[in-house]
Design a protein around this motif. Structure first.
Motif, mmCIF file in Angstrom:
data_model
loop_
_atom_site.group_PDB
_atom_site.id
_atom_site.type_symbol
_atom_site.label_atom_id
_atom_site.label_comp_id
_atom_site.label_asym_id
_atom_site.label_seq_id
_atom_site.Cartn_x
_atom_site.Cartn_y
_atom_site.Cartn_z
ATOM 1 N N GLY A 53 94.472 13.941 -60.930
ATOM 2 C CA GLY A 53 93.473 13.080 -61.551
ATOM 3 C C GLY A 53 92.410 12.672 -60.541
ATOM 4 N N VAL A 64 88.272 12.461 -69.175
ATOM 5 C CA VAL A 64 89.287 13.469 -68.888
ATOM 6 C C VAL A 64 90.281 13.541 -70.035
ATOM 7 C CG1 VAL A 64 91.176 14.159 -67.354
ATOM 8 C CG2 VAL A 64 89.043 13.257 -66.384
ATOM 9 N N VAL A 66 93.756 14.530 -71.170
ATOM 10 C CA VAL A 66 95.073 14.805 -70.600
ATOM 11 C C VAL A 66 95.886 15.543 -71.664
ATOM 12 C CG1 VAL A 66 97.133 13.785 -69.570
ATOM 13 C CG2 VAL A 66 94.879 12.721 -69.203
ATOM 14 N N LEU A 85 99.534 7.383 -66.583
ATOM 15 C CA LEU A 85 98.130 7.254 -66.992
ATOM 16 C C LEU A 85 97.602 5.839 -66.746
ATOM 17 C CD1 LEU A 85 97.622 9.389 -70.204
ATOM 18 C CD2 LEU A 85 96.766 9.789 -67.898
ATOM 19 N N LEU A 88 96.733 5.779 -63.123
ATOM 20 C CA LEU A 88 95.510 6.549 -62.898
ATOM 21 C C LEU A 88 94.298 5.732 -63.353
ATOM 22 C CD1 LEU A 88 94.888 9.333 -61.831
ATOM 23 C CD2 LEU A 88 95.358 10.283 -64.083
ATOM 24 N N SER A 89 94.456 5.051 -64.466
ATOM 25 C CA SER A 89 93.398 4.222 -65.025
ATOM 26 C C SER A 89 93.067 3.054 -64.105
ATOM 27 C CB SER A 89 93.887 3.676 -66.363
ATOM 28 O OG SER A 89 92.891 3.767 -67.320
ATOM 29 N N SER A 96 87.497 7.639 -68.252
ATOM 30 C CA SER A 96 88.369 7.433 -69.413
ATOM 31 C C SER A 96 89.366 8.588 -69.470
ATOM 32 C CB SER A 96 87.566 7.309 -70.709
ATOM 33 O OG SER A 96 86.862 8.485 -70.980
ATOM 34 N N TRP A 97 90.616 8.204 -69.506
ATOM 35 C CA TRP A 97 91.725 9.168 -69.506
ATOM 36 C C TRP A 97 92.289 9.206 -70.914
ATOM 37 C CZ3 TRP A 97 91.946 11.528 -64.851
ATOM 38 C CH2 TRP A 97 91.397 10.842 -63.769
#
Lengths: 124, 124
Positions: A53, A64, A66, A85, A88-89, A96-97
């Motif tokens: 990421g 992104v 996922v 996630l 990662l966020s 934006s994931w």
């Protein structure tokens, strides 16, 4: 805003295990040459989701997708992945994931598995 | 001699996990209505490979194509499955149990996973 694709697979001890997943990533890079694509693993293999990421964020991706390369959605997809996630966020709040369903739950992959099983059976 | 198809999946604690695999079995039963199809699991779910194989033998199958519904071929496909097939073979020596590659290693499924990932990304 630049889109990216983050493929997420389980990982295994046997390096050969990763071949189909690498093939999917290679195919996406051909089909969507302007979209950065990274392949990440839950365990046994690298990079992990945070590292992959990070690469997409560094490449300038702001949206992104996922995509879990799992057949069924069990604990890894429903529990482990959302936790990763969130991390990662928190690390990249400007990106934006977006979590998608497991590929195995999509009609394309169900049909392909059935076609593959039928072809293998007919050939023997 | 009657053919059968024995699908082999990992299994998980979450009953929803099995849905894509049941969808593959259902699709095969439509596409090959004369071929008995059974779905078996390595763990957490039933039937196991021996029980599902027993059903196919009882249905009169003499050639059974065993199709691993796994994306990558790691220890479960390369080590666990051959051991189970030896047991099945010992119990039913009159049936030939043919081991096929993991569906995830076939071109159909790799292509479908890439198509699915691309479609999900384009839709967002």
């Amino acid at each position: 805003m630049e889109q990216g694709i983050l493929l997420f697979a389980h990982g295994a001890r046997d390096p050969q295990w990763a071949l189909p997943f690498e093939a999917v990533a290679a195919r996406l890079r051909v089909q969507a040459p302007d979209t950065p694509v990274e392949l990440a693993f839950l365990e046994f293999m690298t990079p992990d989701l945070l590292e992959a990421g990070e690469r997409l964020a560094a490449a300038g991706c702001r949206h992104v997708n996922v995509v879990p390369l799992f057949l069924g959605a069990g604990g890894h997809v429903r529990k482990d992945l959302p936790v990763l996630l969130q991390q990662l966020s928190a690390l990249h709040p400007d990106v934006s994931w977006m979590l998608n369903p497991a590929v195995g739950e999509t009609a394309e992959v169900v049909e392909a598995m059935a076609a593959s099983a039928l072809r293998m059976s007919a050939a023997r």
